[in-house]
Scaffold this motif. Structure first.
Motif, PDB file in Angstrom:
ATOM      1  N   GLY A 169      25.098  41.012  38.117  1.00  0.00           N
ATOM      2  CA  GLY A 169      25.987  41.506  37.083  1.00  0.00           C
ATOM      3  C   GLY A 169      26.975  40.476  36.580  1.00  0.00           C
ATOM      4  N   LEU A 170      27.198  39.437  37.374  1.00  0.00           N
ATOM      5  CA  LEU A 170      28.145  38.378  37.013  1.00  0.00           C
ATOM      6  C   LEU A 170      27.444  37.143  36.447  1.00  0.00           C
ATOM      7  N   ASP A 171      26.140  37.194  36.350  1.00  0.00           N
ATOM      8  CA  ASP A 171      25.412  36.049  35.810  1.00  0.00           C
ATOM      9  C   ASP A 171      25.881  35.763  34.383  1.00  0.00           C
ATOM     10  N   GLY A 172      26.226  34.513  34.126  1.00  0.00           N
ATOM     11  CA  GLY A 172      26.678  34.121  32.786  1.00  0.00           C
ATOM     12  C   GLY A 172      28.165  34.207  32.562  1.00  0.00           C
ATOM     13  N   VAL A 173      28.939  34.560  33.595  1.00  0.00           N
ATOM     14  CA  VAL A 173      30.398  34.580  33.455  1.00  0.00           C
ATOM     15  C   VAL A 173      30.885  33.202  33.016  1.00  0.00           C
ATOM     16  N   ARG A 232      43.355  32.976  25.115  1.00  0.00           N
ATOM     17  CA  ARG A 232      42.728  34.283  25.287  1.00  0.00           C
ATOM     18  C   ARG A 232      41.613  34.222  26.331  1.00  0.00           C
ATOM     19  N   ALA A 233      41.481  35.290  27.098  1.00  0.00           N
ATOM     20  CA  ALA A 233      40.378  35.465  28.043  1.00  0.00           C
ATOM     21  C   ALA A 233      40.082  36.948  28.148  1.00  0.00           C
ATOM     22  N   THR A 234      38.813  37.307  28.292  1.00  0.00           N
ATOM     23  CA  THR A 234      38.476  38.726  28.341  1.00  0.00           C
ATOM     24  C   THR A 234      38.909  39.371  29.647  1.00  0.00           C
ATOM     25  N   ARG A 235      39.036  38.565  30.734  1.00  0.00           N
ATOM     26  CA  ARG A 235      39.382  39.138  32.035  1.00  0.00           C
ATOM     27  C   ARG A 235      40.752  38.688  32.543  1.00  0.00           C
ATOM     28  N   ALA A 236      40.985  37.383  32.625  1.00  0.00           N
ATOM     29  CA  ALA A 236      42.263  36.925  33.194  1.00  0.00           C
ATOM     30  C   ALA A 236      42.523  35.470  32.847  1.00  0.00           C
ATOM     31  N   GLU A 273      35.382  41.871  38.012  1.00  0.00           N
ATOM     32  CA  GLU A 273      34.246  42.782  38.168  1.00  0.00           C
ATOM     33  C   GLU A 273      33.474  42.889  36.860  1.00  0.00           C
ATOM     34  N   ARG A 274      32.151  42.874  36.991  1.00  0.00           N
ATOM     35  CA  ARG A 274      31.290  43.046  35.819  1.00  0.00           C
ATOM     36  C   ARG A 274      29.901  43.466  36.275  1.00  0.00           C
ATOM     37  N   GLY A 275      29.336  44.420  35.600  1.00  0.00           N
ATOM     38  CA  GLY A 275      27.980  44.832  35.897  1.00  0.00           C
ATOM     39  C   GLY A 275      27.771  45.331  37.312  1.00  0.00           C
ATOM     40  N   GLY A 276      28.815  45.893  37.896  1.00  0.00           N
ATOM     41  CA  GLY A 276      28.697  46.414  39.247  1.00  0.00           C
ATOM     42  C   GLY A 276      28.850  45.386  40.340  1.00  0.00           C
ATOM     43  N   ASP A 277      29.117  44.135  39.970  1.00  0.00           N
ATOM     44  CA  ASP A 277      29.330  43.079  40.964  1.00  0.00           C
ATOM     45  C   ASP A 277      30.744  42.536  40.862  1.00  0.00           C
ATOM     46  N   THR A 278      31.196  41.881  41.945  1.00  0.00           N
ATOM     47  CA  THR A 278      32.592  41.439  42.034  1.00  0.00           C
ATOM     48  C   THR A 278      32.689  39.982  42.483  1.00  0.00           C
ATOM     49  N   PRO A 310      34.735  39.763  52.886  1.00  0.00           N
ATOM     50  CA  PRO A 310      34.119  38.467  53.203  1.00  0.00           C
ATOM     51  C   PRO A 310      32.702  38.307  52.688  1.00  0.00           C
ATOM     52  N   ASP A 311      32.073  39.399  52.278  1.00  0.00           N
ATOM     53  CA  ASP A 311      30.715  39.312  51.749  1.00  0.00           C
ATOM     54  C   ASP A 311      30.677  38.984  50.256  1.00  0.00           C
ATOM     55  N   LEU A 312      31.864  38.980  49.610  1.00  0.00           N
ATOM     56  CA  LEU A 312      31.914  38.683  48.186  1.00  0.00           C
ATOM     57  C   LEU A 312      32.037  37.179  47.941  1.00  0.00           C
TER      58      LEU A 312
END
Length: 404
Positions: A169-173, A232-236, A273-278, A310-312
């Motif tokens: 879900g985070l591919d391409g961030v 500007r940033a879409t998340r942070a 977080e995006r697409g269900g992944d963190t 720790p798994d993230l």
């Protein structure tokens, strides 16, 4: 395509030894460096067989002597207690001119003369004068080009980085990294605004500033830093301190960045977080923070990751590349750093390598950790960049399991 750079194992003991050697060397730099920077080229260009007319030799010697005396005086007045910007500009410029002239008078002096001798070009005096004009010509060209490189809006450098633990879900961030803007004696408010416009054109999910915002206090450099509020940033938008903040009331910079809408990651993290992944986005104070005497300022990775799963996968902001030893031990996936400027003026990168594990680019440390070291967005001190171009970095994070 994924760029992995050079792979080198972490070797903390060897780096510690190199750092101790560098620290011993640095004790003598303020005394020895000005003499070498100006006496060596003076000797090579004026006194090694050229037999210039007496007025030329005297005038040249006086200019070198004035530079030798004026450079440390101007830098002391400009960067000492008085903080006089005009003096700082003069001192910094002389430092850059002296370094480039020293480098190329040495590099061209003996080899070029040897080549001319073997080729049978001219007599001793003629060859010596050719060396002088060649060194002056190369120095002039490199200084003019290097000034333009330092003052231009940096080119965008795109790097695709594959992180094995990154969810599909985070591919391409898109992560944009700016660092080492070093707003200072030369007013670069317009440059700052143009940099921010370029950053905005990249449509980033996350924008990071990894420290060394300026040389001077937040109050003094506010006008140059103000355009950062337009990023500007879409998340942070996230920020960590660099070592230069601790020369200039670091807490003031933390407060100003907060006021401009950036999140200072002072030994803490946030979640992207995006697409269900963190993705865990963490930051630490610069490694010099603890010795600054400011309460609560220190580089504390455990604190930055406290409470994170720790798994993230973890993206860590740390100003200096040498923090990567601790990052690798802590299981960080990707560390973003600056500090080195890529050496800024060649061949200074050889000295940087004594203190830092990398100078620029992407490298692997340990079994998991990648480190990206930016050459920096601005420049420190001398307004020149020679064979060390500035950059705005676009890092595109890739998952081994891209979403369909």
């Amino acid at each position: 395509m994924t760029h992995t750079g050079n792979t080198r194992p972490a070797d903390g003991e060897a780096r510690a030894t190199r750092r101790r050697r560098l620290q011993r060397l640095l004790r003598y730099v303020p005394l020895v460096a000005p003499v070498l920077l100006w006496a060596v080229p003076c000797w090579v260009l004026l006194y090694t067989g050229q037999r210039w007319p007496v007025p030329v030799t005297l005038a040249g010697t006086v200019l070198f002597a004035l530079a030798l005396i004026g450079m440390p005086l101007a830098m002391t007045r400009g960067h000492g207690r008085r903080q006089r910007d005009r003096a700082a500009i003069v001192g910094d410029t002389l430092l850059g001119v002296g370094w480039v002239m020293f480098t190329w008078s040495v590099l061209l002096g003996v080899p070029l003369r040897l080549v001319l001798t073997v080729a049978g070009v001219g007599d001793g005096q003629g060859r010596a004068r050719i060396v002088t004009w060649a060194a002056l010509g190369v120095t002039s060209v490199l200084l003019a080009w290097g000034y333009g490189e330092a003052r231009r809006v940096p080119r965008v450098r795109r790097v695709d980085v594959q992180l094995p633990r990154l969810g599909a879900g985070l591919d391409g961030v898109r992560v944009v990294l700016i660092t080492d803007t070093h707003y200072g004696p030369l007013d670069r408010a317009r440059w700052s605004a143009r940099v921010c416009e370029t950053v905005n054109s990249l449509e980033a999910d996350l924008v990071c500033h990894t420290g060394d915002i300026a040389d001077g206090t937040a109050e003094r450099r506010r006008a140059q830093a103000a355009p950062l509020g337009t990023v500007r940033a879409t998340r942070a938008r996230v920020y960590v301190t660099g070592n230069h903040e601790y020369y200039s009331e670091a807490q003031g910079w933390v407060d100003l960045m907060d006021e401009l809408g950036w999140e200072p990651l002072r030994n803490r993290h946030l979640l992207l977080e995006r697409g269900g992944d963190t993705l865990v986005v963490a930051g630490v104070d610069d490694v010099t923070a603890e010795s600054s005497g400011l309460a609560g300022h220190r580089a504390h990775l455990a604190g930055a990751l406290d409470g994170a799963d720790p798994d993230l996968p973890v993206l860590l902001l740390a100003h200096q590349p040498k923090f990567v030893d601790r990052a690798a031990a802590g299981g960080v996936d990707l560390q973003l750093s600056g500090h080195t400027h890529g050496g800024q003026i060649w061949p200074f990168h050889h000295l940087v390598r004594i203190d830092q594990p990398t100078v620029a680019g992407l490298s692997r440390h340990g079994s998991r950790t990648l480190l990206y070291t930016s050459r920096g967005t601005g420049f420190w001190g001398p307004p020149f960049r020679v064979f060390a171009p500035s950059e705005i970095t676009l890092l595109v994070l890739r998952s081994p399991r891209p979403s369909s």
